[in-house]
Design an enzyme around this catalytic site. Structure first.
Site, PDB file in Angstrom:
ATOM      1  N   GLN A  31       0.788  -1.434   0.249  1.00 24.79           N
ATOM      2  CA  GLN A  31       0.282  -0.046  -0.151  1.00 24.79           C
ATOM      3  C   GLN A  31       1.415   1.183   0.362  1.00 24.79           C
ATOM      4  OE1 GLN A  31      -2.016  -0.581   3.549  1.00 24.79           O
ATOM      5  NE2 GLN A  31      -0.077  -1.542   4.461  1.00 24.79           N
ATOM      6  N   ASP A 137       0.786 -13.078   6.237  1.00 24.19           N
ATOM      7  CA  ASP A 137      -0.594 -12.954   6.263  1.00 24.19           C
ATOM      8  C   ASP A 137      -1.981 -12.632   7.638  1.00 24.19           C
ATOM      9  OD1 ASP A 137      -3.597 -12.533   4.549  1.00 24.19           O
ATOM     10  OD2 ASP A 137      -2.292 -13.143   3.107  1.00 24.19           O
ATOM     11  N   ASP A 155      -7.991  -5.420  12.901  1.00 25.89           N
ATOM     12  CA  ASP A 155      -7.992  -4.167  13.166  1.00 25.89           C
ATOM     13  C   ASP A 155      -7.208  -3.194  11.621  1.00 25.89           C
ATOM     14  OD1 ASP A 155      -7.122  -1.369  12.893  1.00 25.89           O
ATOM     15  OD2 ASP A 155      -4.903  -1.592  14.521  1.00 25.89           O
ATOM     16  N   THR A 157      -7.750  -1.789   7.693  1.00 25.61           N
ATOM     17  CA  THR A 157      -7.780  -1.344   6.759  1.00 25.61           C
ATOM     18  C   THR A 157      -9.464  -1.117   6.380  1.00 25.61           C
ATOM     19  OG1 THR A 157      -6.907  -1.701   4.664  1.00 25.61           O
ATOM     20  CG2 THR A 157      -5.533  -0.342   6.228  1.00 25.61           C
TER      21      THR A 157
END
Lengths: 275, 275
Positions: A31, A137, A155, A157
């Site tokens: 990201q 992951d 928690d 995105t």
């Protein structure tokens, strides 16, 4: 020159914050990561253009995702945090004396690295001896786990980019398997003003798997609409039936025993999403 | 060309909304009045550069300032709204069958005029036969009143410009005199993230005059921080002791009997302002 960072929370609405400094900007393997210093909120972690956490208001999110399930469980010992590389949830988890081990599985090591550097009051607890940090992951970690955890917090995105698998029914089934028999799961599930359909979907997906499924809210000013939801799935324990005596004295700025119960009282238009 | 309206909620932070049309802009005798149409929130009334109300989220503020005191009072007949020229509070007040007369005292007739024109679903109730509309100074109206009202709601702008007198101890004393013996008063009192000192001051000023003084909150996305406070002063009745049977069926989108109680549960950093 005045620099302002604007996050478009929808295509037609956003927040804008005056910037002091850009500490770091990088396209990681997963990201876009930006760490900026703002006048109003202090240091701010931005992932894929969305505010993740800020020095000034981070306590709300981190306290509310951690303490509501941890006080609902009678004796949480092993806790897993999926995502949460900034370390804020772990910091709150460690406030519970019953917790013997807290595992963090964050897919993007760069989030951990730059949170430690620029958000030390949030990420400092990642070095605690009770904490195990895995750069891995979360979806795969859950798939490999069985009756390992008392409480699992997701928690993540938003359901775009690396987190898209974390909003699927298969993932919730995996979490149920990864939890012990009295286990509790909680996930951040966005806001009801702009993402009502998403909340409706998640709530009903989780409810198919967990007998006690409840939505609760908290006010987070730098998140879209200022009203954030959390969806909690529990195998046995009802968060509204926690006895007053269960609440230990812990140091918080948002969470209280009164807030614990009150956060489950939903505005009518939000409650309607659970029907 | 893309037009965006930005409100700086503090000098370093704001919200920004894409604009379809500017319906009206005028410097009235009291303030700058702008009525714009936004993509996200529909029509939006802006006074002195601050969002007052929008089509999409107005229901939260109007329901919460009206129904909490009106269900706390056992039999509210005469209600006064100071400010509130958009008519939203009056619309909610009229949902209570016990109410025989609702008086609106708004200092700026232009707010009424343009709300009727551009916010008809909010201002429509101002033409109801139970409603008396006075274009007058709310401070002076209160000074002339004595034991006239069961419930008084102060729906003002921020304590700058025409509303500055409405945030003074003298005004609260006048309100107490204007209320009947079982009277209840409520005012909007800004947000705890950017205006903590103001809330602390108001709470303690009101508490000197009203035996039952309580703060409650609601989520309003277009208001600063998304967390709004209301301060309620009551001569006798405790809002947390309202019996469940008291709640009549009324049509709402935010307020419920559960929200009534839960809205008084304050985040710790907000509760600390009442100490």
């Amino acid at each position: 020159m005045e620099l302002w960072y604007t996050e478009k929370q929808t295509k037609d609405f956003g927040i804008t914050a005056k910037v002091k400094t850009t500490h770091h900007t990088e396209k990681t393997d997963f990201q876009q990561l930006d760490m900026i210093e703002t006048e109003e909120w202090g240091n701010m972690l931005v992932l894929d253009g969305m505010v993740m956490t800020t020095d000034k208001d981070e306590f709300v999110y981190h306290e509310m995702i951690a303490h509501v399930p941890l006080f609902t469980h009678p004796n949480p010992k092993h806790v897993l945090v999926v995502g949460g590389g900034d370390g804020g949830v772990i910091r709150e988890v460690l406030k519970h004396k019953s917790v013997e081990k807290a595992t963090l599985v964050e897919i993007d090591g760069k989030v951990i690295e730059y949170s430690k550097k620029y958000l030390p009051s949030i990420a400092g607890s990642l070095d605690d001896p009770r904490v195990e940090v895995k750069v891995d992951d979360g979806f795969m970690h859950i798939a490999k786990s069985e009756k390992d955890y008392d409480v699992i917090m997701v928690d993540s995105t938003e359901p775009v980019g690396p987190a898209v698998n974390l909003f699927s029914k298969g993932f919730y089934a995996g979490i149920s398997k990864a939890l012990k028999d009295e286990g509790i799961f909680v996930a951040q599930t966005d806001n009801p003003w702009f993402k009502a359909d998403l909340i409706h979907q998640i709530y009903h997906d989780v409810k198919e798997i967990f007998p006690e499924t409840n939505l609760y809210t908290a006010n987070i000013p730098t998140y879209p609409s200022g009203l954030w939801t959390f969806t909690m799935g529990s195998k046995i324990h009802d968060p509204l039936k926690v006895k007053k005596e269960r609440f230990e004295e812990i140091d918080t700025k948002y969470y209280t025993d009164e807030i614990h119960y009150a956060s489950f009282a939903l505005p009518k238009f939000v409650k309607d999403l659970t029907k």
